[in-house]
Design an enzyme around this catalytic site. Sequence first.
Site, mmCIF file in Angstrom:
data_model
loop_
_atom_site.group_PDB
_atom_site.id
_atom_site.type_symbol
_atom_site.label_atom_id
_atom_site.label_comp_id
_atom_site.label_asym_id
_atom_site.label_seq_id
_atom_site.Cartn_x
_atom_site.Cartn_y
_atom_site.Cartn_z
ATOM 1 N N HIS A 245 49.413 77.362 33.895
ATOM 2 C CA HIS A 245 50.725 77.558 33.270
ATOM 3 C C HIS A 245 51.810 76.599 33.797
ATOM 4 O O HIS A 245 52.374 75.799 33.060
ATOM 5 C CB HIS A 245 51.216 78.987 33.523
ATOM 6 C CG HIS A 245 50.260 80.064 33.136
ATOM 7 N ND1 HIS A 245 50.008 80.416 31.832
ATOM 8 C CD2 HIS A 245 49.490 80.896 33.894
ATOM 9 C CE1 HIS A 245 49.144 81.421 31.789
ATOM 10 N NE2 HIS A 245 48.806 81.722 33.032
HETATM 11 C C1 BDR Z 1 53.253 82.914 34.799
HETATM 12 O O1 BDR Z 1 53.108 84.085 35.590
HETATM 13 C C2 BDR Z 1 52.627 83.755 36.862
HETATM 14 O O2 BDR Z 1 51.549 84.582 37.185
HETATM 15 C C3 BDR Z 1 52.262 82.295 36.845
HETATM 16 O O3 BDR Z 1 52.562 81.695 38.089
HETATM 17 C C4 BDR Z 1 53.099 81.739 35.731
HETATM 18 O O4 BDR Z 1 54.378 81.337 36.207
HETATM 19 C C5 BDR Z 1 52.235 82.950 33.679
HETATM 20 O O5 BDR Z 1 52.408 84.103 32.903
#
Ligand code: BDR
Length: 309
Positions: A238
């Site tokens: 992400h």
């Molecule tokens: C986001 O949530 C976190 O778990 C990850 O680091 C990312 O920023 C993805 O949904």
Amino acid sequence: MGNGVTHHVIIDCDPGTDDAVALWLALASPELSVEAITVAGGNVGLEQTLGNARAVVSLTGARVPVHAGAARPLLGRFTSAARVHGQDGLNGVSLPAGGPPAPGLAADAIRARLRTATIPLTLIGIGPATNIALALATEPTLAARIAEIVLMSGAWGEGNATPAAEFNAWSDPEALAIVLACGRPITLVTLELTAQALVTPSRIAALRRCGRNACLRAACDILAAAPSPARMHGAPLHDPCAIAWLLRPDLFSGRDCAVRIETSDGEGRGRTHIDRWQLTGQPANAHVLERLDADGFFDLLGRRLAALP
Ligand code: BDR
Ligand code: CA
């Protein structure tokens, strides 16, 4: 801006496996001058995310201040994502301890940097939006000194924290509402975009072939330890997508949309209503990224991480 720097940035994060890789990508990139890193509780508790951020920065040898921020959302209670990132936030990959945190709390540090900046700053939010919201809510005129805000947050379809909500948006919806209303240009990196940046065994192998340096090896170890969500062919990477957008916008396409975050207490809490088809008649308040050249993204990541110590 001299020296090839195109963006002066503050990164607000909650490391977090993908946050760690995002920080390394940013610190490896000459286009970005990372002025400060601010940390919130999110993927795991603040004590752990702060320690992880300091360790990640120290491994690069960079001297960037790392500030502690909010341990919990503006309202409601804190819930971690330790099931995805492990109890330590880095899926059991241990890094040498980093330096001490910088003096001053995150929201104060963001405001202080904005106040004294001679060039408008870009805020990159890759965790719950609490720290950025606190900074903006307590001195709203400083928004004029923000060049743009890039957020990894939200989804136009299903969530990953609840059926309705993405984790960062769901972790502090009230904070995200403040940021979305600040009037500055916002780019949103949603789950639909990051679902195209899938970490697979072959992509990890290709990354490992880029070099033998400590940061690249640690990043690959962290990625290799990340669980793939059920029914996906890899784990979405992400947060580095938010960094890559500033480095190589040509790898992305998207559209301007009206985005509203749901702050009700029901099962829709944290849902981002993203009006991709202009059904609401509301003015656009965010540029929503939709498509990613994933091979180009992983190629960039490998080359940049290989340049670190
Ligand atoms: C986001 O949530 C976190 O778990 C990850 O680091 C990312 O920023 C993805 O949904
Ligand atoms: Ca994150």
